[in-house]
Design a protein around this motif. Sequence first.
Motif, PDB file in Angstrom:
ATOM      1  N   SER A  84     -50.692 -39.826  25.263  1.00 38.14           N
ATOM      2  CA  SER A  84     -50.301 -39.167  25.917  1.00 38.14           C
ATOM      3  C   SER A  84     -48.720 -39.748  26.819  1.00 38.14           C
ATOM      4  CB  SER A  84     -51.971 -38.888  27.051  1.00 38.14           C
ATOM      5  OG  SER A  84     -51.292 -37.931  28.478  1.00 38.14           O
ATOM      6  N   CYS A  85     -48.230 -39.001  26.880  1.00 39.16           N
ATOM      7  CA  CYS A  85     -46.799 -39.498  27.062  1.00 39.16           C
ATOM      8  C   CYS A  85     -46.800 -39.382  28.674  1.00 39.16           C
ATOM      9  CB  CYS A  85     -45.496 -38.188  27.790  1.00 39.16           C
ATOM     10  SG  CYS A  85     -43.745 -39.581  27.888  1.00 39.16           S
ATOM     11  N   LYS A  86     -46.352 -40.451  29.280  1.00 38.02           N
ATOM     12  CA  LYS A  86     -46.710 -41.341  31.138  1.00 38.02           C
ATOM     13  C   LYS A  86     -45.820 -39.996  31.818  1.00 38.02           C
ATOM     14  CE  LYS A  86     -47.536 -45.859  29.467  1.00 38.02           C
ATOM     15  NZ  LYS A  86     -47.124 -46.943  30.142  1.00 38.02           N
ATOM     16  N   PHE A  87     -44.642 -39.415  31.874  1.00 45.61           N
ATOM     17  CA  PHE A  87     -43.490 -39.090  32.613  1.00 45.61           C
ATOM     18  C   PHE A  87     -43.837 -37.165  32.249  1.00 45.61           C
ATOM     19  CE2 PHE A  87     -41.444 -43.268  31.883  1.00 45.61           C
ATOM     20  CZ  PHE A  87     -42.111 -43.542  32.272  1.00 45.61           C
ATOM     21  N   CYS A  88     -44.777 -36.542  30.712  1.00 41.02           N
ATOM     22  CA  CYS A  88     -44.373 -34.834  30.566  1.00 41.02           C
ATOM     23  C   CYS A  88     -45.892 -34.566  29.650  1.00 41.02           C
ATOM     24  CB  CYS A  88     -43.119 -34.843  29.498  1.00 41.02           C
ATOM     25  SG  CYS A  88     -43.693 -35.998  27.994  1.00 41.02           S
ATOM     26  N   PRO A  89     -45.979 -33.823  29.603  1.00 43.07           N
ATOM     27  CA  PRO A  89     -47.348 -33.014  28.826  1.00 43.07           C
ATOM     28  C   PRO A  89     -47.195 -33.573  27.234  1.00 43.07           C
ATOM     29  CG  PRO A  89     -46.578 -31.198  30.597  1.00 43.07           C
ATOM     30  CD  PRO A  89     -45.531 -32.250  29.968  1.00 43.07           C
ATOM     31  N   GLU A  90     -46.303 -34.476  27.105  1.00 40.65           N
ATOM     32  CA  GLU A  90     -46.681 -34.023  26.177  1.00 40.65           C
ATOM     33  C   GLU A  90     -47.753 -35.103  24.917  1.00 40.65           C
ATOM     34  OE1 GLU A  90     -45.060 -33.452  22.043  1.00 40.65           O
ATOM     35  OE2 GLU A  90     -44.740 -32.428  23.436  1.00 40.65           O
ATOM     36  N   VAL A  91     -48.418 -34.280  24.752  1.00 40.97           N
ATOM     37  CA  VAL A  91     -49.902 -35.306  23.748  1.00 40.97           C
ATOM     38  C   VAL A  91     -49.198 -35.394  21.956  1.00 40.97           C
ATOM     39  CG1 VAL A  91     -52.045 -34.954  23.292  1.00 40.97           C
ATOM     40  CG2 VAL A  91     -51.190 -33.955  25.212  1.00 40.97           C
ATOM     41  N   HIS A  92     -49.667 -36.491  21.454  1.00 37.37           N
ATOM     42  CA  HIS A  92     -49.445 -36.687  19.575  1.00 37.37           C
ATOM     43  C   HIS A  92     -51.309 -37.288  19.425  1.00 37.37           C
ATOM     44  CE1 HIS A  92     -48.421 -37.447  15.897  1.00 37.37           C
ATOM     45  NE2 HIS A  92     -48.439 -38.184  16.491  1.00 37.37           N
ATOM     46  N   ILE A  93     -51.443 -36.612  18.185  1.00 42.89           N
ATOM     47  CA  ILE A  93     -52.941 -37.321  17.835  1.00 42.89           C
ATOM     48  C   ILE A  93     -52.455 -37.803  16.697  1.00 42.89           C
ATOM     49  CG2 ILE A  93     -54.636 -35.857  17.112  1.00 42.89           C
ATOM     50  CD1 ILE A  93     -55.038 -33.241  19.334  1.00 42.89           C
ATOM     51  N   GLY A  94     -52.578 -38.659  16.476  1.00 41.40           N
ATOM     52  CA  GLY A  94     -52.636 -39.700  14.967  1.00 41.40           C
ATOM     53  C   GLY A  94     -52.450 -41.327  15.777  1.00 41.40           C
ATOM     54  N   ALA A  95     -51.741 -41.959  14.317  1.00 39.93           N
ATOM     55  CA  ALA A  95     -52.396 -43.382  14.915  1.00 39.93           C
ATOM     56  C   ALA A  95     -50.985 -44.181  15.468  1.00 39.93           C
ATOM     57  CB  ALA A  95     -52.158 -44.113  13.242  1.00 39.93           C
ATOM     58  N   VAL A  96     -50.160 -43.368  14.927  1.00 41.82           N
ATOM     59  CA  VAL A  96     -48.628 -43.193  16.364  1.00 41.82           C
ATOM     60  C   VAL A  96     -48.175 -42.538  16.530  1.00 41.82           C
ATOM     61  CG1 VAL A  96     -46.312 -45.134  15.973  1.00 41.82           C
ATOM     62  CG2 VAL A  96     -48.728 -46.384  14.522  1.00 41.82           C
ATOM     63  N   GLY A  97     -48.079 -42.891  18.223  1.00 42.67           N
ATOM     64  CA  GLY A  97     -46.476 -41.629  19.078  1.00 42.67           C
ATOM     65  C   GLY A  97     -45.509 -40.918  17.765  1.00 42.67           C
ATOM     66  N   HIS A  98     -45.150 -39.822  17.613  1.00 41.64           N
ATOM     67  CA  HIS A  98     -43.562 -39.923  17.038  1.00 41.64           C
ATOM     68  C   HIS A  98     -42.893 -39.691  18.077  1.00 41.64           C
ATOM     69  CE1 HIS A  98     -42.726 -36.550  19.819  1.00 41.64           C
ATOM     70  NE2 HIS A  98     -44.481 -36.091  19.908  1.00 41.64           N
ATOM     71  N   GLN A  99     -41.911 -40.088  17.173  1.00 44.58           N
ATOM     72  CA  GLN A  99     -40.602 -40.550  17.999  1.00 44.58           C
ATOM     73  C   GLN A  99     -39.687 -39.423  18.491  1.00 44.58           C
ATOM     74  OE1 GLN A  99     -38.782 -43.725  14.956  1.00 44.58           O
ATOM     75  NE2 GLN A  99     -40.436 -44.801  15.894  1.00 44.58           N
ATOM     76  N   MET A 100     -39.775 -37.954  18.938  1.00 44.58           N
ATOM     77  CA  MET A 100     -38.983 -37.271  19.152  1.00 44.58           C
ATOM     78  C   MET A 100     -38.796 -37.211  19.933  1.00 44.58           C
ATOM     79  SD  MET A 100     -39.491 -35.470  16.834  1.00 44.58           S
ATOM     80  CE  MET A 100     -41.124 -34.404  15.212  1.00 44.58           C
ATOM     81  N   LYS A 101     -37.214 -37.178  20.421  1.00 42.80           N
ATOM     82  CA  LYS A 101     -36.586 -37.492  21.896  1.00 42.80           C
ATOM     83  C   LYS A 101     -36.485 -36.147  22.750  1.00 42.80           C
ATOM     84  CE  LYS A 101     -33.740 -40.804  20.579  1.00 42.80           C
ATOM     85  NZ  LYS A 101     -32.597 -41.503  19.660  1.00 42.80           N
ATOM     86  N   SER A 102     -37.975 -35.904  22.723  1.00 37.05           N
ATOM     87  CA  SER A 102     -37.964 -34.499  24.139  1.00 37.05           C
ATOM     88  C   SER A 102     -38.949 -34.892  25.283  1.00 37.05           C
ATOM     89  CB  SER A 102     -39.019 -33.296  23.008  1.00 37.05           C
ATOM     90  OG  SER A 102     -40.641 -34.058  22.920  1.00 37.05           O
ATOM     91  N   CYS A 103     -38.156 -36.022  25.685  1.00 31.76           N
ATOM     92  CA  CYS A 103     -39.279 -36.100  27.116  1.00 31.76           C
ATOM     93  C   CYS A 103     -37.771 -35.833  28.156  1.00 31.76           C
ATOM     94  CB  CYS A 103     -39.786 -37.690  27.152  1.00 31.76           C
ATOM     95  SG  CYS A 103     -40.867 -38.057  28.226  1.00 31.76           S
ATOM     96  N   HIS A 104     -38.982 -35.740  29.554  1.00 35.53           N
ATOM     97  CA  HIS A 104     -37.181 -35.367  30.461  1.00 35.53           C
ATOM     98  C   HIS A 104     -37.531 -36.609  31.370  1.00 35.53           C
ATOM     99  CE1 HIS A 104     -41.164 -34.423  32.750  1.00 35.53           C
ATOM    100  NE2 HIS A 104     -41.396 -33.096  32.171  1.00 35.53           N
ATOM    101  N   GLY A 105     -38.616 -37.064  31.026  1.00 29.55           N
ATOM    102  CA  GLY A 105     -38.281 -38.992  31.959  1.00 29.55           C
ATOM    103  C   GLY A 105     -39.023 -38.424  33.135  1.00 29.55           C
ATOM    104  N   PHE A 106     -39.237 -39.432  34.991  1.00 26.34           N
ATOM    105  CA  PHE A 106     -39.084 -40.070  35.848  1.00 26.34           C
ATOM    106  C   PHE A 106     -39.080 -38.364  36.666  1.00 26.34           C
ATOM    107  CE2 PHE A 106     -39.818 -41.706  39.177  1.00 26.34           C
ATOM    108  CZ  PHE A 106     -40.776 -42.414  40.008  1.00 26.34           C
ATOM    109  N   LYS A 107     -39.583 -38.106  37.387  1.00 25.73           N
ATOM    110  CA  LYS A 107     -38.514 -36.585  38.480  1.00 25.73           C
ATOM    111  C   LYS A 107     -37.819 -36.256  36.873  1.00 25.73           C
ATOM    112  CE  LYS A 107     -40.177 -39.297  42.109  1.00 25.73           C
ATOM    113  NZ  LYS A 107     -39.003 -39.861  43.568  1.00 25.73           N
ATOM    114  N   ARG A 108     -37.892 -35.590  35.868  1.00 28.13           N
ATOM    115  CA  ARG A 108     -37.122 -35.151  35.226  1.00 28.13           C
ATOM    116  C   ARG A 108     -35.550 -35.176  35.917  1.00 28.13           C
ATOM    117  NH1 ARG A 108     -39.458 -30.455  33.113  1.00 28.13           N
ATOM    118  NH2 ARG A 108     -41.249 -29.029  33.454  1.00 28.13           N
TER     119      ARG A 108
END
Length: 327
Positions: A84-108
């Motif tokens: 689970s991402c620390k700054f957005c609701p993104e979730v990944h199920i697997g051994a290693v988290g994906h490397q998609m650049k889709s996070c808005h960061g802290f306080k967007r």
Amino acid sequence: MALVRRRVGSYICSELCGPVMNQRLYSSRVDWKQLRPMILKRIKNRANDYPIKRMIPVAQEVFNAREIVTRGVSTLLQVVPVHSCKFCPEVHIGAVGHQMKSCHGFKRMIKDRAHEWGPGCLNDILVPVESFHLENTFQDEIKHDQRFDFTRVPAVLELCHQAGADIPDGVMHTSGTLSATVKGNDTEPAAFLPEELRFIGQRTLEAWERLRLGVTKLLLVYPSKVCEHCSEVHIGPSGHKARMCGVFKYEGWRGKHKWKAAGVDDLVPPKIVWHQRPHDPPVLVDTGRDYYGHAPAVIELCMQVGARAPPKYHCMMKAQGLAPLIK
């Protein structure tokens, strides 16, 4: 001659527009003082028709399916890694988290940045949706000053309660804190055989489908509302009056909700995640996002242990799609 023309014209109109001309026309002058007690009496007595007896087994099946899904997901979280991402609701199920650049960061503050992954929990897979608990379906609306006088319970359980399901009080009022007792991937993996995990995953997947189908049936009979601007859900014919919507907090709306009819996705959110196919790379990268598919989090979690997904999800998962060309 004028009298003859008038009679001939009335005869022609009666012949051509007979059904319309014979209708009784009511005056718009209605004595609402006499009708108001009758209308209030009908509104008060309509609660006697609920719960509908034919829908009680459906509500009980929805409650049982929800319990199976909760226990199954809690068990699979001890074996399958969830991030689970620390700054957005993104979730990944697997051994290693994906490397998609889709996070808005802290306080967007920053767009399109890489995710910072942490261990996931039950609420990351089964998104909690709560509503006010009512004694009956057609009770008075909840005012803004009364918002703390009513307890908050899971919306699916409230729907089942109003539909006549037998729900213990302990489950109704403690299921909202169930996720706090289920740790994510920070515990030691439990010892399960592959056949046991496959059976648990398939049973959880089938219970998830029964849950969503049952909620869809109940929503056709029992009215439910959801706000158009936030995720607030109310189980009842009309929404509550509590001003908790933050979209118009500093405008003329004063935090009032804008209600519309709720759907199954509002009460049971699917939580869409990236689906990693067998011919995809071990780590999903940003350059291949057009090739990767998606799947609901519960379906993806069950597929990780060998469960078979229903065919209706194959298009979403791009099961037969091409793999990205990574240079």
